[in-house]
Write an enzyme that holds these catalytic residues in place. Structure first.
Site, short mmCIF file in Angstrom:
data_model
loop_
_atom_site.label_atom_id
_atom_site.label_comp_id
_atom_site.label_asym_id
_atom_site.label_seq_id
_atom_site.Cartn_x
_atom_site.Cartn_y
_atom_site.Cartn_z
N ASP A 49 0.84 -1.20 0.00
CA ASP A 49 0.00 0.00 0.00
C ASP A 49 0.87 1.25 0.00
OD1 ASP A 49 -2.98 1.13 0.94
OD2 ASP A 49 -1.31 2.31 1.73
N TYR A 54 2.73 10.23 -0.45
CA TYR A 54 3.86 9.75 0.33
C TYR A 54 5.20 10.09 -0.32
CZ TYR A 54 0.26 6.74 2.48
OH TYR A 54 -0.87 6.25 3.09
N LYS A 83 -3.27 5.79 -4.08
CA LYS A 83 -4.36 6.70 -3.75
C LYS A 83 -4.25 8.00 -4.53
CE LYS A 83 -3.81 4.87 0.91
NZ LYS A 83 -2.40 4.46 0.79
N HIS A 116 -7.84 9.47 -1.61
CA HIS A 116 -7.08 9.54 -0.36
C HIS A 116 -7.85 10.27 0.73
CE1 HIS A 116 -2.64 9.54 1.18
NE2 HIS A 116 -3.49 9.21 2.13
#
Length: 306
Positions: A49, A54, A83, A116
């Protein structure tokens, strides 16, 4: 009870089978993401994931490539989630953002793509783009993340494809009981981010007591609790020992009484929520902005054709 949790799957509401246990990589640079993803795949993990926000999708992509090469597995043997970045919400921007994600991950398709955060006034258009990508076969399942009851009901009233997953902050201190009831009625799978509560849950006396009782670590007790709750869980670690240790659940079972004790720990204690974001509260001078996490090693992992 003896079970390899890494081999266990659950069937989503569209028939796709998803592993119930995997690796998360939030707040991890590209080098560490690549190493942890490679290690996880080598040790039997099949669910990975990540998210554009990120800033480590290039590292994750490299780790996937290296892991498949080392193990001899095929792409179809993994379940990869990313996401929609908050800065890419809206119909056309979501479609473009998906292309960027695919390029960074060096993949041809995603197994699961999530919104997200439900950015105010934008998530319905974003969902329309996800439905299009889903119907085109570029994503095997689509879902959401951090959707509360009100926003999930709004989405359900306007969508053609029911979300398969809602990924929420879920741990003993934040058990999201209200939204879970709605999700169960709609056949939407709960997936836990921050399943260990940022470490705070690990220090709870109840968790410590159960760890002693079962001769397990506090983390293993919480992760086993997740599994018995029917919750997909994706603990993060960049350490090989912890990656292995986290997955060593399934060979014991918490009693109903012990699960009830953990249920009593719920404080509805979230570490991040809507009011923390500038898109929801523009008057908040400390509001979280829609920025991708920046790492010094990103350039090293970007695909060479960029």
């Amino acid at each position: 009870m003896s079970e390899n949790v890494l081999a266990k799957t659950t069937e989503l509401n569209n028939g796709v089978k998803m592993p119930v246990f995997g690796l998360g990589v939030w707040k991890t640079n590209n080098s560490n993401a690549a190493n942890s993803v490679f290690t996880a795949i080598e040790k039997g993990y099949r669910l990975i994931d990540t998210a554009k926000q990120y800033g480590n999708q290039p590292g994750v992509g490299a780790g996937i490539k290296q892991g498949l090469l080392k193990t001899g597995l095929n792409r179809k043997d993994l379940f990869v989630t990313s996401k929609v970045f908050n800065g890419d919400v809206g119909y056309q921007a979501t479609l473009e953002g998906f292309k960027d994600t695919m390029n960074q991950l060096q993949l041809d398709y995603l197994d699961l793509y999530l919104i997200h955060w439900p950015v105010d006034g934008r998530y319905l258009d974003t969902w329309r783009a996800l439905e299009e990508l889903y119907h085109q076969g570029k994503i095997r399942a689509i879902g959401v993340s951090n959707f509360d009851t009100e926003r999930l009901q709004d989405l359900m009233a306007h969508c053609d494809v029911t979300p398969a997953v809602n990924q929420l902050e879920f741990n003993p201190l934040n058990q999201e009981k209200d939204i879970r009831q709605l999700m169960q009625l709609q056949g939407i799978q709960l997936e836990a981010w921050s399943p260990l509560g940022g470490g705070e849950s690990l220090n709870e006396p109840t968790i410590q007591r159960l760890a002693d009782k079962y001769h397990k670590t506090p983390a293993q007790v919480i992760l086993q609790w997740d599994i018995q709750q029917g919750v997909i869980t994706i603990p993060k670690s960049v350490h090989e020992k912890r990656i292995i240790e986290n997955s060593q659940v399934g060979n014991f079972e918490l009693t109903q009484e012990d699960q009830a004790e953990i249920a009593k720990l719920d404080q509805a204690k979230r570490s991040l929520w809507y009011e923390d974001f500038a898109w929801h509260d523009p008057q908040n001078p400390n509001g979280v902005s829609d920025a991708v996490d920046q790492w010094d090693d990103t350039e090293k992992f970007l695909p060479k054709n960029k």
